[in-house]
Design a protein around this motif. Structure first.
Motif, PDB file in Angstrom:
ATOM      1  N   TRP A   1      30.951   9.117  -1.973  1.00  0.00           N
ATOM      2  CA  TRP A   1      31.324   9.818  -3.195  1.00  0.00           C
ATOM      3  C   TRP A   1      32.706   9.391  -3.674  1.00  0.00           C
ATOM      4  CZ3 TRP A   1      29.786  14.721  -0.122  1.00  0.00           C
ATOM      5  CH2 TRP A   1      28.379  14.745   0.025  1.00  0.00           C
ATOM      6  N   ILE A   2      33.539   8.904  -2.769  1.00  0.00           N
ATOM      7  CA  ILE A   2      34.843   8.374  -3.164  1.00  0.00           C
ATOM      8  C   ILE A   2      34.679   6.960  -3.688  1.00  0.00           C
ATOM      9  CG2 ILE A   2      37.085   7.614  -2.274  1.00  0.00           C
ATOM     10  CD1 ILE A   2      37.096  10.032  -0.488  1.00  0.00           C
ATOM     11  N   VAL A   3      33.879   6.157  -2.996  1.00  0.00           N
ATOM     12  CA  VAL A   3      33.636   4.776  -3.424  1.00  0.00           C
ATOM     13  C   VAL A   3      33.054   4.752  -4.833  1.00  0.00           C
ATOM     14  CG1 VAL A   3      32.312   2.683  -2.950  1.00  0.00           C
ATOM     15  CG2 VAL A   3      33.353   3.952  -1.054  1.00  0.00           C
ATOM     16  N   SER A   4      32.172   5.710  -5.130  1.00  0.00           N
ATOM     17  CA  SER A   4      31.557   5.764  -6.461  1.00  0.00           C
ATOM     18  C   SER A   4      32.414   6.522  -7.465  1.00  0.00           C
ATOM     19  CB  SER A   4      30.177   6.430  -6.361  1.00  0.00           C
ATOM     20  OG  SER A   4      30.305   7.778  -5.929  1.00  0.00           O
ATOM     21  N   ALA A   5      33.625   6.929  -7.040  1.00  0.00           N
ATOM     22  CA  ALA A   5      34.613   7.594  -7.905  1.00  0.00           C
ATOM     23  C   ALA A   5      34.162   8.978  -8.377  1.00  0.00           C
ATOM     24  CB  ALA A   5      34.962   6.712  -9.104  1.00  0.00           C
ATOM     25  N   GLU A   6      33.240   9.614  -7.640  1.00  0.00           N
ATOM     26  CA  GLU A   6      32.845  10.975  -7.996  1.00  0.00           C
ATOM     27  C   GLU A   6      33.948  11.973  -7.647  1.00  0.00           C
ATOM     28  OE1 GLU A   6      28.782  12.219  -7.051  1.00  0.00           O
ATOM     29  OE2 GLU A   6      28.413  10.156  -6.423  1.00  0.00           O
ATOM     30  N   MET A   7      34.760  11.657  -6.629  1.00  0.00           N
ATOM     31  CA  MET A   7      35.876  12.508  -6.242  1.00  0.00           C
ATOM     32  C   MET A   7      36.853  11.687  -5.424  1.00  0.00           C
ATOM     33  SD  MET A   7      34.067  14.939  -3.360  1.00  0.00           S
ATOM     34  CE  MET A   7      32.734  15.352  -4.483  1.00  0.00           C
TER      35      MET A   7
ATOM     36  N   GLY B   1      12.782  19.222   7.740  1.00  0.00           N
ATOM     37  CA  GLY B   1      12.804  18.331   8.887  1.00  0.00           C
ATOM     38  C   GLY B   1      14.203  17.805   9.102  1.00  0.00           C
ATOM     39  N   GLU B   2      14.288  16.617   9.682  1.00  0.00           N
ATOM     40  CA  GLU B   2      15.592  16.017   9.933  1.00  0.00           C
ATOM     41  C   GLU B   2      16.285  15.674   8.612  1.00  0.00           C
ATOM     42  OE1 GLU B   2      17.630  12.247  12.321  1.00  0.00           O
ATOM     43  OE2 GLU B   2      15.453  12.523  12.336  1.00  0.00           O
ATOM     44  N   ILE B   3      17.583  15.954   8.537  1.00  0.00           N
ATOM     45  CA  ILE B   3      18.373  15.647   7.348  1.00  0.00           C
ATOM     46  C   ILE B   3      18.953  14.241   7.475  1.00  0.00           C
ATOM     47  CG2 ILE B   3      20.397  16.296   5.977  1.00  0.00           C
ATOM     48  CD1 ILE B   3      18.075  18.272   5.813  1.00  0.00           C
ATOM     49  N   HIS B   4      18.524  13.346   6.586  1.00  0.00           N
ATOM     50  CA  HIS B   4      19.105  12.007   6.489  1.00  0.00           C
ATOM     51  C   HIS B   4      19.835  11.935   5.146  1.00  0.00           C
ATOM     52  CE1 HIS B   4      17.378  10.041   9.991  1.00  0.00           C
ATOM     53  NE2 HIS B   4      16.212  10.574   9.706  1.00  0.00           N
ATOM     54  N   ALA B   5      21.159  11.903   5.177  1.00  0.00           N
ATOM     55  CA  ALA B   5      21.922  11.977   3.931  1.00  0.00           C
ATOM     56  C   ALA B   5      21.557  10.866   2.959  1.00  0.00           C
ATOM     57  CB  ALA B   5      23.417  11.940   4.245  1.00  0.00           C
ATOM     58  N   SER B   6      21.332   9.659   3.462  1.00  0.00           N
ATOM     59  CA  SER B   6      21.070   8.521   2.582  1.00  0.00           C
ATOM     60  C   SER B   6      19.741   8.643   1.839  1.00  0.00           C
ATOM     61  CB  SER B   6      21.093   7.216   3.378  1.00  0.00           C
ATOM     62  OG  SER B   6      20.073   7.215   4.360  1.00  0.00           O
TER      63      SER B   6
ATOM     64  N   ASP C   1      22.522  13.199  -4.066  1.00  0.00           N
ATOM     65  CA  ASP C   1      23.937  13.498  -3.845  1.00  0.00           C
ATOM     66  C   ASP C   1      24.302  14.906  -4.316  1.00  0.00           C
ATOM     67  OD1 ASP C   1      24.375  11.085  -2.669  1.00  0.00           O
ATOM     68  OD2 ASP C   1      25.503  10.203  -4.317  1.00  0.00           O
ATOM     69  N   GLY C   2      23.729  15.346  -5.412  1.00  0.00           N
ATOM     70  CA  GLY C   2      24.022  16.694  -5.895  1.00  0.00           C
ATOM     71  C   GLY C   2      23.603  17.746  -4.888  1.00  0.00           C
ATOM     72  N   TYR C   3      22.432  17.562  -4.296  1.00  0.00           N
ATOM     73  CA  TYR C   3      21.969  18.503  -3.268  1.00  0.00           C
ATOM     74  C   TYR C   3      22.899  18.471  -2.063  1.00  0.00           C
ATOM     75  CZ  TYR C   3      19.382  20.202   0.766  1.00  0.00           C
ATOM     76  OH  TYR C   3      19.026  20.869   1.908  1.00  0.00           O
ATOM     77  N   LEU C   4      23.279  17.279  -1.634  1.00  0.00           N
ATOM     78  CA  LEU C   4      24.136  17.144  -0.454  1.00  0.00           C
ATOM     79  C   LEU C   4      25.507  17.779  -0.681  1.00  0.00           C
ATOM     80  CD1 LEU C   4      23.321  13.463   0.572  1.00  0.00           C
ATOM     81  CD2 LEU C   4      22.557  15.555   1.723  1.00  0.00           C
ATOM     82  N   GLN C   5      26.067  17.571  -1.853  1.00  0.00           N
ATOM     83  CA  GLN C   5      27.376  18.157  -2.138  1.00  0.00           C
ATOM     84  C   GLN C   5      27.296  19.678  -2.177  1.00  0.00           C
ATOM     85  OE1 GLN C   5      28.970  16.244  -5.659  1.00  0.00           O
ATOM     86  NE2 GLN C   5      28.768  14.210  -4.748  1.00  0.00           N
TER      87      GLN C   5
END
Length: 203
Positions: A183-189, A52-57, A61-65
């Protein structure tokens, strides 16, 4: 002799957060109208047929990346610009603030899109937004109409419309681009990693 008008450019835009508050980001996806079908298909083909519709939130996160990485690997990189714009906290009417943020993000996006069209001035731009409670009130419209008349690059916007993001995979892609700063705010990258892995530029 006046410069020849470029072919239509589409700018899809969605947000993460609330205008005027901390953590408000806009995601913009720019392309020529003639390339939209191909880019839409590339993104859509990466999803499950029944998706269905993709809502990132609402997704992992792993799937989204992974989704964003696969999209960027397959995308025509010389035909698309992805922008994540962070918007500072400020006081005022949320609809007007949202409008101001949209204007600035479009201007940044069009500046980066010059390399796609190989021209300095870009017109014939259609802005397509996900309709929400922040952009469906008169102060938003007034802000954009004033910018269309007076504000530099934004004068290249000939039309703007609001639709439900469920009707457009490219608006859902813009939602993912907006969300990506998390992902930057959480320091993942860092910003460099966001651009190298996913093509997302941060002004």
């Amino acid at each position: 002799m006046p410069a020849r008008l470029n072919k239509k450019v589409l700018c899809f835009m969605d947000e993460y957060g609330t205008a005027g508050l901390d953590g408000f980001h806009l995601g913009a996806v720019l392309m020529r109208a003639r390339d939209a079908g191909r880019i839409d298909k590339i993104f859509s083909d990466l999803l499950e047929p029944s998706a269905g519709e993709i809502h990132a939130s609402q997704l992992d996160d792993g799937y989204l990346q992974g989704l964003m990485q696969r999209f960027w690997d397959a995308a025509p990189r010389d035909k698309i610009v992805l922008i994540n714009q962070q918007v500072a906290r400020r006081d005022g009417d949320a609809a007007a603030l949202y409008g101001q943020a949209v204007v600035e993000t479009v201007k940044v996006g069009l500046k980066r899109f010059r390399t796609v069209l190989d021209r300095e001035t870009i017109g014939n731009v259609e802005l397509i937004l996900d309709v929400n409670h922040q952009n469906d009130r008169p102060p938003f419209d007034e802000t954009l109409m004033q910018a269309k008349a007076q504000d530099g690059r934004f004068r290249g916007v000939t039309r703007f419309s609001r639709i439900d993001s469920s009707a457009s995979r490219l608006l859902q892609l813009a939602d993912l681009v907006a969300y990506s700063r998390k992902w930057i705010v959480s320091a993942e990258m860092n910003a460099k990693g966001l651009k190298e892995r996913f093509g997302i530029q941060m002004p």
